[in-house]
Write a protein that holds these residues in place. Structure first.
Motif, mmCIF file in Angstrom:
data_model
loop_
_atom_site.group_PDB
_atom_site.id
_atom_site.type_symbol
_atom_site.label_atom_id
_atom_site.label_comp_id
_atom_site.label_asym_id
_atom_site.label_seq_id
_atom_site.Cartn_x
_atom_site.Cartn_y
_atom_site.Cartn_z
ATOM 1 N N GLN A 48 0.831 -1.193 0.000
ATOM 2 C CA GLN A 48 0.000 0.000 0.000
ATOM 3 C C GLN A 48 0.868 1.246 0.000
ATOM 4 O O GLN A 48 1.873 1.305 0.706
ATOM 5 N N MET A 66 -8.087 3.183 -15.968
ATOM 6 C CA MET A 66 -8.108 1.960 -15.142
ATOM 7 C C MET A 66 -6.858 1.875 -14.272
ATOM 8 O O MET A 66 -6.936 1.502 -13.102
ATOM 9 N N LEU A 67 -5.706 2.215 -14.833
ATOM 10 C CA LEU A 67 -4.473 2.191 -14.046
ATOM 11 C C LEU A 67 -4.518 3.228 -12.927
ATOM 12 O O LEU A 67 -4.058 2.969 -11.811
ATOM 13 N N ALA A 70 -6.564 1.856 -10.150
ATOM 14 C CA ALA A 70 -5.811 0.823 -9.428
ATOM 15 C C ALA A 70 -4.787 1.465 -8.495
ATOM 16 O O ALA A 70 -4.682 1.083 -7.319
ATOM 17 N N SER A 73 -6.465 3.103 -5.579
ATOM 18 C CA SER A 73 -6.954 2.099 -4.622
ATOM 19 C C SER A 73 -5.814 1.543 -3.773
ATOM 20 O O SER A 73 -6.048 1.026 -2.685
ATOM 21 N N LEU A 74 -4.592 1.662 -4.282
ATOM 22 C CA LEU A 74 -3.415 1.199 -3.538
ATOM 23 C C LEU A 74 -2.828 2.295 -2.645
ATOM 24 O O LEU A 74 -1.827 2.076 -1.969
ATOM 25 N N ASP A 153 -1.534 -7.721 -13.279
ATOM 26 C CA ASP A 153 -2.704 -7.509 -12.439
ATOM 27 C C ASP A 153 -2.387 -6.445 -11.388
ATOM 28 O O ASP A 153 -1.258 -5.966 -11.282
ATOM 29 N N VAL A 154 -3.383 -6.079 -10.595
ATOM 30 C CA VAL A 154 -3.206 -5.022 -9.600
ATOM 31 C C VAL A 154 -2.173 -5.405 -8.541
ATOM 32 O O VAL A 154 -1.315 -4.579 -8.208
ATOM 33 N N GLY A 158 1.106 -3.232 -7.834
ATOM 34 C CA GLY A 158 1.412 -2.728 -6.489
ATOM 35 C C GLY A 158 2.813 -3.081 -6.033
ATOM 36 O O GLY A 158 3.541 -2.239 -5.498
#
Length: 176
Positions: A48, A66-67, A70, A73-74, A153-154, A158
């Protein structure tokens, strides 16, 4: 157009077969992914962020969006650029505050690697991740840049961002 753009951007094809009273079938084909240099199995929960500022540069608005979602969200803050000129403007506008440059290879007019090379020539040493196609075999262009091969993927995104922000240069040991 949006779905077709995403599919073709990843080397895929879409076709449709339809008949009256029989329904419609969409066919989507993607090429097999080649070998990658990504972490073998990143944990399901990615690292995170803590509000670090990321410049996200990709030519396709839907991919960029979209990126950005993502990354947000991180826990990262994101500013977006669709071409090289916008990247240069954001780097100048946010000088000293940018933690990471996340750059796609398809940036106009000369491409992400050329954009990074120009920034490096101007003395910008901000860590960077160059998003490349799976079949792209090039090495990172400098010791401040890592490669992230698509598709990813996410959680992988991350972990790649966390590794780039950790200060480990691309030429150093991967598990430092």
């Amino acid at each position: 157009p949006i779905a077709e753009g995403i599919i073709t951007a990843h080397g895929g094809r879409i076709s449709v077969q339809s008949a009256p009273h029989a329904g419609t079938t969409f066919f989507i084909d993607f090429p097999l992914a080649g070998p990658t240099v990504e972490p073998e199995a990143p944990p399901a929960i990615p690292c995170q962020g803590r509000g670090e500022l990321v410049v996200l540069a990709a030519p396709e608005p839907y991919v960029r969006g979209m990126l950005a979602l993502a990354l947000e969200s991180l826990g990262y803050r994101v500013v977006q650029a669709g071409d090289e000129a916008a990247v240069r403007d954001l780097v100048a506008q946010h000088a000293g505050a940018i933690a990471l440059l996340l750059v796609g290879t398809g940036l106009a007019p000369n491409g992400g690697p050329a954009c990074l090379a120009e920034l490096r020539a101007r003395g910008v040493r901000t860590p960077a991740i160059a998003m490349t196609d799976a079949e792209d075999s090039r090495r990172p262009p400098d010791v401040y840049t890592r490669l992230l091969r698509k598709p990813f993927d996410v959680p992988t995104l991350g972990w790649a961002v966390a590794a780039a922000l950790g200060g480990v240069k691309a030429g150093e040991a991967a598990h430092a």
